[in-house]
Design an enzyme around this catalytic site. Structure first.
Site, PDB file in Angstrom:
ATOM      1  N   GLU A  82      29.567  -8.926  17.807  1.00 41.41           N
ATOM      2  CA  GLU A  82      28.712 -10.055  18.176  1.00 41.41           C
ATOM      3  C   GLU A  82      29.539 -11.322  18.373  1.00 41.41           C
ATOM      4  O   GLU A  82      29.315 -12.099  19.316  1.00 41.41           O
ATOM      5  CB  GLU A  82      27.655 -10.289  17.090  1.00 41.41           C
ATOM      6  CG  GLU A  82      26.515  -9.288  17.103  1.00 41.41           C
ATOM      7  CD  GLU A  82      25.335  -9.752  16.260  1.00 41.41           C
ATOM      8  OE1 GLU A  82      25.099 -10.982  16.193  1.00 41.41           O
ATOM      9  OE2 GLU A  82      24.653  -8.899  15.678  1.00 41.41           O
ATOM     10  N   SER A 112      35.044   9.339  13.608  1.00 40.25           N
ATOM     11  CA  SER A 112      35.052  10.717  13.119  1.00 40.25           C
ATOM     12  C   SER A 112      34.673  11.681  14.231  1.00 40.25           C
ATOM     13  O   SER A 112      34.169  11.287  15.281  1.00 40.25           O
ATOM     14  CB  SER A 112      34.058  10.935  11.963  1.00 40.25           C
ATOM     15  OG  SER A 112      33.682   9.749  11.354  1.00 40.25           O
ATOM     16  N   ASP A 156      23.187  -8.298  12.105  1.00 43.04           N
ATOM     17  CA  ASP A 156      22.843  -9.378  13.031  1.00 43.04           C
ATOM     18  C   ASP A 156      23.325 -10.699  12.453  1.00 43.04           C
ATOM     19  O   ASP A 156      23.130 -10.972  11.252  1.00 43.04           O
ATOM     20  CB  ASP A 156      21.332  -9.462  13.263  1.00 43.04           C
ATOM     21  CG  ASP A 156      20.854  -8.610  14.426  1.00 43.04           C
ATOM     22  OD1 ASP A 156      21.692  -7.944  15.053  1.00 43.04           O
ATOM     23  OD2 ASP A 156      19.630  -8.587  14.687  1.00 43.04           O
TER      24      ASP A 156
END
Length: 822
Positions: free
Chosen positions: A195, A262, A337
Site C-alpha cells: 500500500e 511456498s 489496511d
C-alpha cells in the site's frame, strides 16, 4: 641482545599459551551447553514416564502415553536444541530485543510495541479451546523443565549465545507460543508495504497506465485445480490403478518480495501411479542458521504425527499422520489496511472518528536499552488499529500534515484462535475434519493443502476482512480513517474463503499464485506472490498422466525458469543475429559471445552454468535502465526483477514501450536499444566482479545460500563457524526457489527459500520423505548443526517414518523422562 630475544620468546610463548587456554576455556564453556541425548531425568510436571528417541538425523520421536506428556516432551526437546532461537523469537514479539542487543534493535522494538502483539497474545490465551490450553500449558512445563535441568546440571546456560549476550531466560508461558504465531503473521504478509509503495508510485507516476505497468494486477482468472489430463492430451492412454517455505536481521518486517512464500500440490488416487494420494509442501522463509524449522514426531491420542514444527509452538505446521497430510502456502490475502487519521488541531490527543473527534486509546510503554537510557513510548490506538510512527517505511512521506497513519490487521485480534486451529488440523483424521478445524484460524492467511487416503483438497484459511463496496482504494492504498466505507465490518464468512475439494482433474496446488477471479470485495487480493512459478508447475503436473513420490520430489527441485524462457526471446529479439563478427575484445564481440550462450540455453538456473549469471545481470541492468529514468532514486525500491513489467514494456501493452525512451536525451531510444545497452552494462559488471572467461563462470558462485546466524553471524571470526554458505541452483522464479538478496555487494545471494521440504505418499506412508536446510541443533558445536545442509543442497531427503523401531535402530540417543518424586 640475546637477553631481549629470550624475553621476546618467553612473552610470545606466554601469549600463545594464553590464547590456546582462552580458546580451550571458551570451547569448554560452550560445549557445556551441548545436550546429552542419552540420559534419564526426573522432571516436574510430567504425568508418566516417556521416551524421546532421536533418530540418526536427530529428529526426536516422542513416545508418550498422554497428549499432555507428548506436548511436554516437545517443549523439552525444543528447549534442548533451540533455546536461543526461542528466546529471540519471544523477545522479538515482546519488543524487548534492545535489552540484549542495544540501540541496534530500537526500531524493531518500537514498531513491535506499537503493534502490541504480546498483550494481544496474553488476551488470546482464554480464547483457545480447552484442549489447546492444555497443550500450551504442558508445552510450557516441558520448556521450563529443561531450564530447570540446565540450572541443576550447570549445562552452560543452555546455549552458547548466552555467554555472548546476557539474556536472562524467564519461564515459558502459554502466551509466548501464541505470540510467536502472531510474529509469523507479521513476517508472512506484505500488503502494508505494498500500500505504501502504491501510494508513492501514484505520486511519482500520475499516469494510471504507467502505474499499471509497474504495479500490474496478476493476469488470468486464477489457478488452483488443473483440468483432467485426458482433456489436454487427446487419446491419452489410461493406466489402471494399483491398489493401495530490511533492516536488522531480527526484524520481522522483511524487504518487499521477501514475505512468506511456498509451494504445495497434491494428487488424487486417479493421478497417482500407486493409487494413493500424494502431497508435497515446501514453505519458503528467510534462510537462517539454524533454520526456523525443527523436525519432530509425537504420539497423540488421535494418532502419531510427524513433520515441521517451529520452536516455541506445540504444533506440527506441515506434516502427516498415518491418515492425513497437510501443508501450507502463504495465501497473500489482503489482510492489512492503512488509514490516514486526522489529529484534532486543537487537541493532539484526539483524532477524527465517525462521530467527530474522540481521544486516542493511549498507553505508555518503556523500552529498556542495553548500555543506554530507557525510552518511553506513548502507544496510541484508534478504532481502526494502532498508530504507526512516521519513520516506519518513511510513512511521513505520504502522510499529510496534521495526520497520522494507523493499520488494521487481522493478526491484531485479542481472541486469536489460530493455534487452536493448527492443533485441530494436526489431530484431524480426514480432509473434512481438517477443513472444519481450520475455521478457527485467524492469521496469517494461508492456503491449507490436504490429503487423506482418498481425498485431496485446498482451502484458504484465515480471517478475510469484510470491506464496503464503496471503499475508496479497495484496500490498495491508504484511505481516510473516518470514512465509513473505508472501515472493516468484521470478517467474511469462512465458507466464502476459496476452497477446492477432489477436483475432476485430480491435481491441485498453489505457488502463491492468483487462485480465483472475484469482484471486490470478495476478491481475496489484488497483489499475489507469484505469476511465474505457477506456469512451470502446470507444465510439470500435466506432463504426466500419473505421478509418484519421486515426480513430486522432481518438481520441488526443478530449477528451470519460465521467466527466463519467456523474457529472453522478447528482450533479445533483435540482438541474436547482428551481422558480421566483431573484433575480439570489443563490446560487440563480448555481446555476441553472451548471446551465443543464451541462444542455446533452456532456462535451467543450474549452479554450474554461466548462462543464469549472464541472464540475471542482464535483466537486472535492463530493469534499472527502464525505471531509473522515470523514477530516479525510487527505482531502487524494485530490488528484484518484475517480469510482468518487462513483458508489458517489450510487448508495448497499453503504450508501455514509452519506458524505453530516455526522457533526458534528445534521440528517441527503442526497446532493442535499451536491451543492447543493458547487456553491455551487465557484461561490464560481470567482468569487474568475476574472474575467468565468460564461458567458465558459475551461477552458484553468485547464488550462494547464505544461511547466517541472526545474532552471531556478524561477529568477526565467529561468523566462520556459525554461518552456512553453499553454492545453489534455482532463482527468484523457479519452483526450487532461491530468492536473491537484491541489494548490496552480493545481490544474487540466495537468502530466502525452502527451509523445509516434505513429500507424503499415502499409498505407503512410511516411504514419505522430508528434509530441512540446516540441522536440528541450534548449537554450532553440535554435529547436528548443519548435518542436513549438504543433503538439502544436493536435493536429497531422509525418510519420514512413524516406525518407532526404525528410529531406535540408528538412534543417536534416547532420553527418558520420569515424573519427579515429590
Amino acid at each position: 641482545m640475546a637477553l631481549v630475544f629470550q624475553w621476546l620468546v618467553k612473552i610470545a610463548t606466554a601469549l600463545i599459551v594464553l590464547c590456546v587456554l582462552s580458546v580451550l576455556l571458551i570451547y569448554y564453556l560452550a560445549s557445556r551447553s551441548l545436550p546429552e541425548y542419552t540420559a534419564t531425568a526426573e522432571v516436574r510436571g510430567l504425568q508418566a514416564p516417556l521416551e524421546i528417541v532421536r533418530d540418526n538425523a536427530n529428529v526426536p520421536h516422542i513416545l508418550a502415553t498422554t497428549d499432555q506428556d507428548a506436548f511436554f516432551a516437545l517443549g523439552y526437546a525444543h528447549a534442548q536444541d533451540r533455546l536461543w532461537q526461542m528466546i529471540v523469537l519471544r523477545r522479538t514479539a515482546q519488543g524487548r530485543l534492545s535489552e540484549v542487543f542495544g540501540a541496534a534493535t530500537i526500531e524493531t522494538d518500537t514498531i513491535m510495541r506499537r503493534l502490541d502483539l504480546y498483550r494481544l497474545s496474553v488476551a488470546s490465551v482464554d480464547a483457545q479451546t480447552p484442549a489447546t490450553q492444555s497443550a500450551l500449558e504442558a508445552y510450557a512445563r516441558g520448556v521450563n523443565a529443561q531450564l530447570a535441568q540446565i540450572n541443576k546440571g550447570a549445562q552452560g546456560r543452555g546455549a552458547p549465545e548466552l555467554f555472548v549476550f546476557n539474556a536472562p531466560m524467564a519461564p515459558w508461558r502459554p502466551a509466548d507460543s501464541i505470540a510467536i504465531g502472531k510474529l509469523m503473521a507479521v513476517q508472512s504478509t506484505g500488503h502494508l508495504k505494498q500500500e505504501i509503495l502504491r501510494a508513492r508510485m501514484s505520486l511519482a507516476l500520475p499516469d494510471a497506465a504507467r502505474l499499471q505497468d509497474i504495479l500490474p494486477d496478476a493476469p488470468g482468472t486464477g489457478v488452483a485445480s488443473l483440468p483432467e489430463y485426458a482433456s489436454l492430451i487427446p487419446n491419452a492412454p489410461r493406466f489402471a490403478q494399483v491398489p493401495a517455505p530490511i533492516s536488522h536481521p531480527l526484524s520481522p518486517f522483511k524487504m518487499r518480495g521477501h514475505a512468506g512464500a511456498s509451494n504445495a500440490w497434491a494428487a488424487a488416487p486417479t493421478r497417482s501411479a500407486t493409487g494413493g494420494t500424494l502431497l508435497a509442501n515446501d514453505p519458503h522463509l528467510a534462510l537462517t542458521a539454524p533454520s526456523i524449522w525443527y523436525l519432530a514426531r509425537m504420539n497423540l491420542s488421535t494418532g502419531a504425527v510427524i513433520g515441521a514444527t517451529v520452536p516455541g509452538m506445540p504444533v506440527v505446521l506441515s506434516g502427516r499422520s498415518d491418515a492425513l497430510g497437510w501443508g501450507v502456502t502463504t495465501a497473500y490475502a489482503d489482510d492489512q489496511d492503512l488509514h490516514i487519521e486526522e489529529v484534532n488541531p486543537d487537541n493532539p490527543d484526539e483524532y477524527r472518528s465517525l462521530d467527530g473527534f474522540k481521544p486516542f486509546d493511549v498507553r505508555p510503554s518503556i523500552i529498556n536499552i542495553k548500555d543506554a537510557d530507557p525510552i518511553t513510548l506513548t502507544l496510541r490506538w484508534t478504532e481502526n488499529g494502532p498508530v504507526l510512527p512516521g519513520s516506519f517505511e518513511n510513512l511521513r512521506s505520504i502522510t499529510p500534515a496534521g495526520h497520522v497513519v494507523s493499520v488494521a490487521f487481522t493478526a491484531l485480534s485479542p481472541r486469536d484462535t489460530s493455534l487452536s486451529a493448527a492443533i485441530g488440523v494436526m489431530q484431524s483424521r480426514t480432509v473434512a475434519q481438517a477443513v472444519d478445524a481450520a475455521a478457527a484460524h485467524i492469521a496469517p492467511a494461508q492456503n491449507l493443502t490436504l490429503a487423506d487416503r482418498n481425498t485431496i483438497a485446498m482451502k484458504t484459511i484465515g480471517a478475510l476482512p469484510r470491506r464496503d463496496t464503496g471503499h475508496q482504494s479497495q484496500g490498495r492504498m491508504p484511505t481516510l480513517g473516518w470514512g465509513k466505507a473505508n472501515r472493516w465490518d468484521g470478517r467474511l464468512p469462512y465458507t466464502s474463503n476459496p476452497g477446492f475439494v477432489q477436483p475432476v482433474g485430480g491435481i491441485l496446488g498453489n505457488t502463491n499464485n492468483k487462485m480465483v477471479e472475484r469482484p471486490f470485495p470478495g476478491h481475496v487480493s489484488f497483489s499475489w506472490g507469484d505469476t511465474q512459478r505457477v506456469q512451470r508447475w502446470q507444465r510439470l503436473m500435466q506432463a504426466r498422466q500419473v505421478h509418484t513420490r519421486d515426480s513430486f520430489v522432481e518438481a520441488q527441485l526443478d530449477t528451470v525458469s519460465f521467466t527466463a524462457r519467456s523474457l529472453l526471446p522478447l528482450i533479445g529479439a533483435e540482438l541474436w543475429f547482428t551481422g558480421e563478427a566483431a573484433p575480439d575484445g570489443t563490446p560487440a564481440r563480448k555481446r555476441q559471445r553472451a548471446l551465443t550462450l543464451l541462444a542455446s540455453w533452456n532456462g535451467d538456473m543450474n549452479e554450474h552454468l554461466p548462462e543464469p549469471l549472464i541472464y540475471s545481470h542482464w535483466v537486472r541492468a535492463l530493469q534499472d535502465r527502464l525505471m531509473r529514468d522515470e523514477l530516479g532514486p525510487m527505482a531502487s525500491v524494485f530490488t528484484h526483477l518484475e517480469p510482468l513489467f518487462i513483458e508489458r514494456v517489450f510487448r508495448n501493452i497499453d503504450g508501455a514501450s514509452i519506458w524505453c525512451d530516455v526522457i533526458q536525451s534528445a534521440p528517441k531510444e527503442s526497446c532493442p536499444d535499451m536491451a543492447r545497452l543493458a547487456l553491455d552494462d551487465a557484461l561490464l559488471e560481470i567482468e569487474e566482479r568475476y574472474s575467468g572467461a565468460l564461458e567458465s563462470l558459475r551461477w552458484g558462485d553468485a547464488h550462494q545460500a547464505a544461511q547466517d546466524h541472526p545474532t552471531l553471524g556478524q561477529v568477526p571470526l565467529l561468523r566462520y563457524f556459525v554461518n552456512i554458505r553453499q553454492s545453489t541452483s534455482g532463482g527468484d522464479n523457479t519452483l526450487n526457489r532461491g530468492l536473491s538478496r537484491g541489494t548490496g555487494n552480493a545481490p544474487f545471494q540466495n537468502v530466502n527459500g525452502a527451509g523445509y521440504r516434505g513429500v507424503y505418499d499415502f499409498a505407503d506412508p512410511d516411504s514419505s520423505v522430508f528434509i530441512m536446510s540446516t540441522g536440528q541443533s541450534g548449537h554450532f558445536l553440535s554435529r547436528h548443526y548443519d548435518d542436513m545442509a549438504q543433503l538439502w543442497r544436493r536435493g536429497e531427503y531422509i525418510l519420514m517414518s512413524l516406525d518407532a523401531d526404525l528410529a531406535r535402530a540408528a538412534a543417536v540417543g534416547v532420553t527418558t523422562l520420569v515424573p519427579e518424586v515429590q
